[in-house]
Design a protein around this motif. Structure first.
Motif, PDB file in Angstrom:
ATOM      1  N   PRO A  64       0.810  -1.224   0.000  1.00 47.82           N
ATOM      2  CA  PRO A  64       0.000   0.000   0.000  1.00 47.82           C
ATOM      3  C   PRO A  64       0.845   1.277   0.000  1.00 47.82           C
ATOM      4  CG  PRO A  64      -0.165  -1.115   2.120  1.00 47.82           C
ATOM      5  CD  PRO A  64       0.596  -2.021   1.208  1.00 47.82           C
ATOM      6  N   LEU A  65       2.018   1.231   0.605  1.00 50.62           N
ATOM      7  CA  LEU A  65       2.864   2.424   0.610  1.00 50.62           C
ATOM      8  C   LEU A  65       3.436   2.702  -0.772  1.00 50.62           C
ATOM      9  CD1 LEU A  65       4.698   2.033   4.027  1.00 50.62           C
ATOM     10  CD2 LEU A  65       2.717   3.445   3.471  1.00 50.62           C
ATOM     11  N   ARG A  66       3.706   1.644  -1.544  1.00 52.26           N
ATOM     12  CA  ARG A  66       4.186   1.843  -2.919  1.00 52.26           C
ATOM     13  C   ARG A  66       3.071   2.440  -3.770  1.00 52.26           C
ATOM     14  NH1 ARG A  66       7.837  -2.281  -5.718  1.00 52.26           N
ATOM     15  NH2 ARG A  66       9.317  -0.602  -5.629  1.00 52.26           N
ATOM     16  N   SER A  67       1.842   1.961  -3.585  1.00 54.05           N
ATOM     17  CA  SER A  67       0.702   2.517  -4.305  1.00 54.05           C
ATOM     18  C   SER A  67       0.511   3.985  -3.958  1.00 54.05           C
ATOM     19  CB  SER A  67      -0.562   1.715  -3.962  1.00 54.05           C
ATOM     20  OG  SER A  67      -1.694   2.306  -4.529  1.00 54.05           O
ATOM     21  N   LEU A  68       0.693   4.307  -2.696  1.00 50.81           N
ATOM     22  CA  LEU A  68       0.573   5.689  -2.236  1.00 50.81           C
ATOM     23  C   LEU A  68       1.643   6.562  -2.894  1.00 50.81           C
ATOM     24  CD1 LEU A  68      -1.137   7.265  -0.139  1.00 50.81           C
ATOM     25  CD2 LEU A  68       0.700   6.856   1.475  1.00 50.81           C
ATOM     26  N   ALA A  69       2.872   6.053  -2.940  1.00 50.22           N
ATOM     27  CA  ALA A  69       3.962   6.813  -3.559  1.00 50.22           C
ATOM     28  C   ALA A  69       3.726   6.987  -5.057  1.00 50.22           C
ATOM     29  CB  ALA A  69       5.297   6.110  -3.312  1.00 50.22           C
ATOM     30  N   ASN A  70       3.192   5.950  -5.729  1.00 49.64           N
ATOM     31  CA  ASN A  70       2.901   6.054  -7.157  1.00 49.64           C
ATOM     32  C   ASN A  70       1.828   7.101  -7.431  1.00 49.64           C
ATOM     33  OD1 ASN A  70       4.777   4.122  -7.808  1.00 49.64           O
ATOM     34  ND2 ASN A  70       3.295   2.455  -7.913  1.00 49.64           N
ATOM     35  N   ALA A  71       0.802   7.172  -6.590  1.00 45.75           N
ATOM     36  CA  ALA A  71      -0.252   8.176  -6.770  1.00 45.75           C
ATOM     37  C   ALA A  71       0.320   9.576  -6.598  1.00 45.75           C
ATOM     38  CB  ALA A  71      -1.393   7.934  -5.785  1.00 45.75           C
ATOM     39  N   ARG A  72       1.189   9.751  -5.598  1.00 42.06           N
ATOM     40  CA  ARG A  72       1.795  11.068  -5.369  1.00 42.06           C
ATOM     41  C   ARG A  72       2.689  11.469  -6.537  1.00 42.06           C
ATOM     42  NH1 ARG A  72       4.952  10.316  -0.744  1.00 42.06           N
ATOM     43  NH2 ARG A  72       6.602   9.714  -2.168  1.00 42.06           N
ATOM     44  N   ARG A  73       3.509  10.524  -7.013  1.00 42.86           N
ATOM     45  CA  ARG A  73       4.419  10.807  -8.122  1.00 42.86           C
ATOM     46  C   ARG A  73       3.647  11.160  -9.387  1.00 42.86           C
ATOM     47  NH1 ARG A  73       6.885   6.222  -8.249  1.00 42.86           N
ATOM     48  NH2 ARG A  73       8.381   6.832  -6.669  1.00 42.86           N
ATOM     49  N   THR A  74       2.594  10.398  -9.673  1.00 41.43           N
ATOM     50  CA  THR A  74       1.772  10.669 -10.855  1.00 41.43           C
ATOM     51  C   THR A  74       1.127  12.039 -10.753  1.00 41.43           C
ATOM     52  OG1 THR A  74       1.346   8.301 -11.061  1.00 41.43           O
ATOM     53  CG2 THR A  74      -0.120   9.775 -12.254  1.00 41.43           C
ATOM     54  N   ALA A  75       0.637  12.382  -9.562  1.00 39.01           N
ATOM     55  CA  ALA A  75       0.016  13.698  -9.366  1.00 39.01           C
ATOM     56  C   ALA A  75       1.008  14.812  -9.636  1.00 39.01           C
ATOM     57  CB  ALA A  75      -0.528  13.807  -7.941  1.00 39.01           C
ATOM     58  N   ILE A  76       2.210  14.675  -9.118  1.00 36.01           N
ATOM     59  CA  ILE A  76       3.222  15.723  -9.306  1.00 36.01           C
ATOM     60  C   ILE A  76       3.585  15.874 -10.780  1.00 36.01           C
ATOM     61  CG2 ILE A  76       5.639  16.305  -8.837  1.00 36.01           C
ATOM     62  CD1 ILE A  76       5.200  15.049  -6.037  1.00 36.01           C
ATOM     63  N   VAL A  77       3.758  14.749 -11.475  1.00 41.86           N
ATOM     64  CA  VAL A  77       4.120  14.806 -12.891  1.00 41.86           C
ATOM     65  C   VAL A  77       3.006  15.448 -13.712  1.00 41.86           C
ATOM     66  CG1 VAL A  77       4.550  13.382 -14.927  1.00 41.86           C
ATOM     67  CG2 VAL A  77       5.749  12.896 -12.802  1.00 41.86           C
ATOM     68  N   LEU A  78       1.753  15.033 -13.498  1.00 38.65           N
ATOM     69  CA  LEU A  78       0.650  15.586 -14.288  1.00 38.65           C
ATOM     70  C   LEU A  78       0.410  17.066 -13.994  1.00 38.65           C
ATOM     71  CD1 LEU A  78      -1.816  12.582 -14.200  1.00 38.65           C
ATOM     72  CD2 LEU A  78      -0.722  13.551 -16.212  1.00 38.65           C
ATOM     73  N   ILE A  79       0.499  17.452 -12.735  1.00 36.53           N
ATOM     74  CA  ILE A  79       0.332  18.872 -12.401  1.00 36.53           C
ATOM     75  C   ILE A  79       1.450  19.691 -13.045  1.00 36.53           C
ATOM     76  CG2 ILE A  79       0.450  20.531 -10.503  1.00 36.53           C
ATOM     77  CD1 ILE A  79      -1.120  18.489  -8.805  1.00 36.53           C
ATOM     78  N   SER A  80       2.681  19.161 -13.019  1.00 38.93           N
ATOM     79  CA  SER A  80       3.804  19.873 -13.637  1.00 38.93           C
ATOM     80  C   SER A  80       3.616  19.998 -15.147  1.00 38.93           C
ATOM     81  CB  SER A  80       5.113  19.139 -13.348  1.00 38.93           C
ATOM     82  OG  SER A  80       5.338  19.081 -11.963  1.00 38.93           O
ATOM     83  N   ILE A  81       3.144  18.928 -15.792  1.00 37.47           N
ATOM     84  CA  ILE A  81       2.885  18.994 -17.238  1.00 37.47           C
ATOM     85  C   ILE A  81       1.815  20.035 -17.537  1.00 37.47           C
ATOM     86  CG2 ILE A  81       1.901  17.721 -19.189  1.00 37.47           C
ATOM     87  CD1 ILE A  81       3.317  15.230 -18.077  1.00 37.47           C
ATOM     88  N   GLY A  82       0.745  20.038 -16.746  1.00 34.85           N
ATOM     89  CA  GLY A  82      -0.328  21.016 -16.954  1.00 34.85           C
ATOM     90  C   GLY A  82       0.166  22.442 -16.803  1.00 34.85           C
ATOM     91  N   ILE A  83       0.924  22.692 -15.742  1.00 31.26           N
ATOM     92  CA  ILE A  83       1.455  24.039 -15.522  1.00 31.26           C
ATOM     93  C   ILE A  83       2.426  24.418 -16.635  1.00 31.26           C
ATOM     94  CG2 ILE A  83       2.942  25.407 -13.992  1.00 31.26           C
ATOM     95  CD1 ILE A  83       1.595  23.964 -11.634  1.00 31.26           C
ATOM     96  N   GLY A  84       3.242  23.449 -17.080  1.00 31.12           N
ATOM     97  CA  GLY A  84       4.180  23.715 -18.177  1.00 31.12           C
ATOM     98  C   GLY A  84       3.465  24.071 -19.470  1.00 31.12           C
ATOM     99  N   LEU A  85       2.412  23.325 -19.804  1.00 27.83           N
ATOM    100  CA  LEU A  85       1.655  23.631 -21.027  1.00 27.83           C
ATOM    101  C   LEU A  85       0.982  24.997 -20.942  1.00 27.83           C
ATOM    102  CD1 LEU A  85      -0.025  20.226 -21.913  1.00 27.83           C
ATOM    103  CD2 LEU A  85       1.551  21.529 -23.330  1.00 27.83           C
ATOM    104  N   ILE A  86       0.373  25.261 -19.809  1.00 28.91           N
ATOM    105  CA  ILE A  86      -0.295  26.560 -19.644  1.00 28.91           C
ATOM    106  C   ILE A  86       0.728  27.684 -19.750  1.00 28.91           C
ATOM    107  CG2 ILE A  86      -1.512  28.029 -17.993  1.00 28.91           C
ATOM    108  CD1 ILE A  86      -2.905  25.428 -16.989  1.00 28.91           C
ATOM    109  N   GLY A  87       1.868  27.535 -19.072  1.00 29.93           N
ATOM    110  CA  GLY A  87       2.912  28.554 -19.132  1.00 29.93           C
ATOM    111  C   GLY A  87       3.463  28.738 -20.534  1.00 29.93           C
ATOM    112  N   PHE A  88       3.656  27.634 -21.255  1.00 30.66           N
ATOM    113  CA  PHE A  88       4.169  27.704 -22.618  1.00 30.66           C
ATOM    114  C   PHE A  88       3.229  28.510 -23.514  1.00 30.66           C
ATOM    115  CE2 PHE A  88       3.935  25.883 -26.914  1.00 30.66           C
ATOM    116  CZ  PHE A  88       5.190  26.237 -27.389  1.00 30.66           C
ATOM    117  N   PHE A  89       1.941  28.190 -23.457  1.00 28.17           N
ATOM    118  CA  PHE A  89       1.006  28.881 -24.335  1.00 28.17           C
ATOM    119  C   PHE A  89       0.776  30.333 -23.906  1.00 28.17           C
ATOM    120  CE2 PHE A  89      -0.113  24.561 -25.705  1.00 28.17           C
ATOM    121  CZ  PHE A  89      -0.021  24.749 -27.078  1.00 28.17           C
TER     122      PHE A  89
END
Length: 137
Positions: free
Chosen positions: A56-81
């Motif tokens: 369960p701790l690995r699943s928790l870490a994967n959810a956190r990592r995925t959240a950080i990556v997707l939020i960063s991609i979203g902010i990067g795209l918004i900033g780029f445009f």
């Protein structure tokens, strides 16, 4: 695109059919009085028995990592445009910034899921804080 969808659905339906047939075979053998050991020897172990237990701790870490990556991609795209709009002076380019909202929103959803998982694990008495040593995370 429809071929891909049909292939996925057919694969899922085929897998479900195989599981159902295997269960029916087991039930028929049990009805005939065969022991579980004999059934396992003839049919092999169930696929569920061979599946490793999820940490369960690995699943928790994967959810956190995925959240950080997707939020960063979203902010990067918004900033780029936004920067591209400022450089070109064409306001129609702002429509591209809206595309950055999609991964950002999905990342926020994963972050919410992370917090819900963390709350559930702490309710069961598992430590989920940052005070854990790195090798236990």
């Amino acid at each position: 695109m429809a071929v891909g969808i049909v292939a996925i659905v057919a694969g899922i339906a085929g897998n479900a059919h195989n599981v159902k047939m295997r269960a029916e075979q087991r039930m028929a053998m049990i009805a005939r009085g065969m022991s579980v050991d004999d059934i396992d020897r003839l049919l092999g172990k169930s696929e569920d028995d061979n599946r490793p237990v999820r940490d369960p701790l690995r699943s928790l870490a994967n959810a956190r990592r995925t959240a950080i990556v997707l939020i960063s991609i979203g902010i990067g795209l918004i900033g780029f445009f936004l920067l591209l709009t400022w450089i070109l002076g064409v306001h129609n380019v702002l429509a591209g910034a809206a595309a950055g909202v999609i991964p950002f929103a999905i990342g926020v959803g994963f972050l919410i899921d992370y917090n819900l998982q963390k709350r559930e694990l702490s309710r069961f008495g598992l430590e989920t804080g940052t005070d854990l040593p790195m090798h236990e995370r």
